[in-house]
Write a protein that holds these residues in place. Structure first.
Motif, PDB file in Angstrom:
ATOM      1  N   LEU A 103      18.139 -91.888 -18.964  1.00  0.00           N
ATOM      2  CA  LEU A 103      19.269 -92.679 -19.363  1.00  0.00           C
ATOM      3  C   LEU A 103      20.860 -91.888 -18.752  1.00  0.00           C
ATOM      4  O   LEU A 103      20.647 -90.813 -18.477  1.00  0.00           O
ATOM      5  CB  LEU A 103      19.595 -92.656 -20.900  1.00  0.00           C
ATOM      6  N   ARG A 144      20.221 -97.045 -16.541  1.00  0.00           N
ATOM      7  CA  ARG A 144      19.095 -96.377 -16.846  1.00  0.00           C
ATOM      8  C   ARG A 144      17.872 -96.628 -16.069  1.00  0.00           C
ATOM      9  O   ARG A 144      17.898 -97.829 -15.344  1.00  0.00           O
ATOM     10  CB  ARG A 144      18.571 -96.634 -18.278  1.00  0.00           C
ATOM     11  N   PRO A 164      19.734-102.436 -25.663  1.00  0.00           N
ATOM     12  CA  PRO A 164      19.863-100.915 -25.064  1.00  0.00           C
ATOM     13  C   PRO A 164      19.338 -99.899 -26.119  1.00  0.00           C
ATOM     14  O   PRO A 164      18.568 -99.117 -25.695  1.00  0.00           O
ATOM     15  CB  PRO A 164      21.100-100.737 -24.760  1.00  0.00           C
ATOM     16  N   VAL A 168      15.459 -97.545 -26.396  1.00  0.00           N
ATOM     17  CA  VAL A 168      15.244 -96.050 -26.618  1.00  0.00           C
ATOM     18  C   VAL A 168      14.503 -95.880 -28.154  1.00  0.00           C
ATOM     19  O   VAL A 168      13.634 -94.915 -27.770  1.00  0.00           O
ATOM     20  CB  VAL A 168      16.555 -95.606 -26.923  1.00  0.00           C
ATOM     21  N   GLU A 180      18.255 -87.292 -20.036  1.00  0.00           N
ATOM     22  CA  GLU A 180      19.506 -87.726 -19.672  1.00  0.00           C
ATOM     23  C   GLU A 180      20.144 -87.060 -18.263  1.00  0.00           C
ATOM     24  O   GLU A 180      19.533 -85.749 -18.253  1.00  0.00           O
ATOM     25  CB  GLU A 180      20.438 -87.358 -20.869  1.00  0.00           C
TER      26      GLU A 180
END
Length: 223
Positions: A103, A144, A164, A168, A180
């Motif tokens: 992400l 992502r 979204p 996750v 990340e």
């Protein structure tokens, strides 16, 4: 690689975004009912256009995922707030086995890029996500990358702004490694359809709160 670009009246931003798609990658512009000629412009600029008549950010994203054929699929907003060129490092992390889902952690370049109400909504969701999954993420941004088949196996069914987050949450439930990477966040071109106002932001938070209320589901496999 395929890059899914959900699009609703983004003709002004499309040239900038499509010019930054990495060489050899395919841009999948998912037109979600634009009236400004976005679909024709995207096609003229070399993108593959997918039409999704059902309105909703999740509906557009999932139509793109379904239309994708590459092993690794990326997602990026189509409003020029994020540079899809940064996805190269995301894909490398996935292909090298360092992460299953990468992400982008947005780093605003100006105050205008990320208004206070949008920051507040994102902060609230990150805390709720941590409580629900244990993930210590800072952002739930739209940039992502992940492998296509495992994404489809997650059974994502939210078709609004919760999509979204649902990606996750279900990835975390399936034991995915989620990482990340910092990315610059620029002022978007045009008005936001979701977080342009306090009302829109908190509507999105409400949609996503429903996703967080989902019980952990078993049976989903890790990549």
């Amino acid at each position: 690689m395929d890059v899914v670009l959900p699009c609703l009246d983004e003709a002004e931003a499309l040239p900038w975004v499509l010019a930054r798609i990495p060489a050899g990658w395919r841009a999948l512009v998912v037109d979600n009912g634009s009236t400004d000629g976005s679909a024709d412009l995207a096609r003229a600029l070399g993108a593959t256009v997918v039409h999704e008549p059902r309105r909703g950010f999740g509906a557009a994203c999932h139509a793109g995922l379904t239309a994708a054929t590459a092993d690794v699929v990326c997602f990026c907003d189509c409003d020029a707030s994020l540079d899809p060129g940064h996805l190269v490092s995301f894909v490398r992390d996935v292909l090298d086995g360092r992460a299953d889902l990468v992400l982008g952690r947005r780093r605003a370049r100006t105050r205008r890029a990320w208004p206070a109400h949008a920051r507040a909504g994102n902060f609230a969701l990150a805390r709720l996500l941590r409580r629900r999954t244990g993930l210590r993420l800072h952002d739930l941004g739209p940039l992502r990358a992940a492998r296509r088949e495992p994404l489809l196996a997650l059974g994502l069914d939210d078709r609004r702004s919760g999509y979204p987050l649902q990606m996750v949450v279900r990835a975390a439930d399936a034991g995915w490694r989620i990482a990340e990477r910092d990315v610059p966040y620029l002022p978007r071109t045009g008005a936001s359809k979701v977080t342009g106002t306090w009302r829109g932001t908190w509507q999105a938070v409400r949609d996503m709160s429903r996703v967080l209320a989902e019980p952990p589901a078993g049976g989903r496999t890790a990549p």
